[in-house]
Design a protein around this motif. Structure first.
Motif, short mmCIF file in Angstrom:
data_model
loop_
_atom_site.label_atom_id
_atom_site.label_comp_id
_atom_site.label_asym_id
_atom_site.label_seq_id
_atom_site.Cartn_x
_atom_site.Cartn_y
_atom_site.Cartn_z
N GLY A 106 0.78 -1.24 0.00
CA GLY A 106 0.00 0.00 0.00
C GLY A 106 0.80 1.28 0.00
O GLY A 106 0.34 2.32 -0.50
N LYS A 107 2.04 1.25 0.50
CA LYS A 107 2.77 2.51 0.69
C LYS A 107 3.08 3.27 -0.59
O LYS A 107 3.04 4.50 -0.57
N PRO A 108 3.32 2.64 -1.75
CA PRO A 108 3.55 3.45 -2.95
C PRO A 108 2.31 4.25 -3.37
O PRO A 108 2.42 5.24 -4.08
N PHE A 109 1.13 3.81 -2.90
CA PHE A 109 -0.11 4.48 -3.28
C PHE A 109 -0.49 5.59 -2.30
O PHE A 109 -1.48 6.29 -2.51
N ALA A 110 0.26 5.73 -1.22
CA ALA A 110 -0.07 6.73 -0.19
C ALA A 110 1.21 7.30 0.43
O ALA A 110 1.44 7.15 1.62
N PHE A 154 -1.30 4.62 9.20
CA PHE A 154 -0.95 3.21 9.09
C PHE A 154 -2.14 2.39 8.59
O PHE A 154 -2.02 1.58 7.66
N ALA A 155 -3.31 2.61 9.18
CA ALA A 155 -4.51 1.86 8.77
C ALA A 155 -4.85 2.15 7.31
O ALA A 155 -5.25 1.24 6.57
N HIS A 156 -4.69 3.39 6.89
CA HIS A 156 -4.98 3.77 5.50
C HIS A 156 -4.07 3.00 4.54
O HIS A 156 -4.54 2.42 3.56
N ILE A 157 -2.78 2.99 4.83
CA ILE A 157 -1.82 2.31 3.94
C ILE A 157 -2.10 0.81 3.89
O ILE A 157 -2.11 0.21 2.81
N VAL A 158 -2.35 0.20 5.04
CA VAL A 158 -2.63 -1.24 5.07
C VAL A 158 -3.92 -1.53 4.31
O VAL A 158 -4.01 -2.51 3.55
N GLY A 159 -4.95 -0.68 4.49
CA GLY A 159 -6.21 -0.88 3.76
C GLY A 159 -6.03 -0.78 2.26
O GLY A 159 -6.58 -1.58 1.50
N ILE A 160 -5.23 0.19 1.81
CA ILE A 160 -4.95 0.33 0.38
C ILE A 160 -4.18 -0.89 -0.12
O ILE A 160 -4.47 -1.44 -1.19
N GLY A 161 -3.21 -1.34 0.65
CA GLY A 161 -2.45 -2.53 0.27
C GLY A 161 -3.34 -3.76 0.18
O GLY A 161 -3.23 -4.56 -0.75
#
Length: 196
Positions: A106-110, A154-161
């Motif tokens: 998820g981190k490359p998207f956020a 953190f929750a946002h990145i994990v959710g996107i991932g």
């Protein structure tokens, strides 16, 4: 010194012994009082024991005990935001490899969220556990809003991932991003008016 005993936080037996335990209003009121004490209670900067007890509250008292007190609280309250923090920490501790993998995806998207979350790169299981523990320790710190912001990122990145992985349960990714939105809103409220 042998007679000295370290003070303990009230545990599950304490709450079970309270009258009217089944009354939802009483449970909500007790949950609010405990949340307020944890976040707003008196502080001694040298009280590392308090920080450690708060960090391990879900481990010592059980997530189900915390859920009884806080899971039904609105997201924009102290109790509701604490529930989300402890639920997130418990999930990461139970699934650190999954959390690290989903975070990495998820981190490359956020990228903005990545900076705020503060996970060491590359994010492995130990790094995501360290992050959530650091975030929960922030409950007793002077900047509760930053604690909520970091958890939200953190929750946002994990959710996107999780959404990118197409795990077969798109609802779980949506729920995690919703949790991030709720934590971010709670952080904004904490900064402007203070959560109650």
């Amino acid at each position: 010194m042998r007679d000295f005993h370290k003070p303990q936080m009230p545990g599950k037996p304490h709450f079970e012994a309270q009258p009217d335990r089944e009354d939802p209003a009483e449970t909500a009121a007790a949950g609010h009082r405990i949340a307020t004490l944890l976040v707003r209670g008196p502080r001694d900067e040298a009280d590392q024991q308090l920080v450690d007890r708060v960090l391990h509250l879900a481990d010592t008292e059980g997530l189900s005990t915390i859920a009884e007190l806080w899971a039904h609280a609105p997201a924009d309250t102290l109790a509701g935001s604490l529930w989300r923090l402890y639920a997130l920490r418990t999930w990461v501790h139970r699934n650190p490899e999954t959390a690290a993998h989903e975070y990495g995806i998820g981190k490359p998207f956020a990228p903005v969220h990545e900076v705020l979350a503060g996970v060491v790169d590359p994010p492995g299981p130990a790094e995501v556990i360290t992050l959530v523990d650091t975030v929960v320790r922030g409950i007793v710190g002077p900047a509760f809003d930053v604690t909520l912001d970091r958890a939200a990122a953190f929750a946002h990145i994990v959710g996107i991932g999780r959404a990118q992985l197409d795990s077969g349960d798109p609802g779980s990714a949506v729920r995690l991003v919703d949790t991030a939105i709720q934590l971010r809103r709670a952080a904004d409220l904490e900064r402007t008016v203070g959560l109650h």
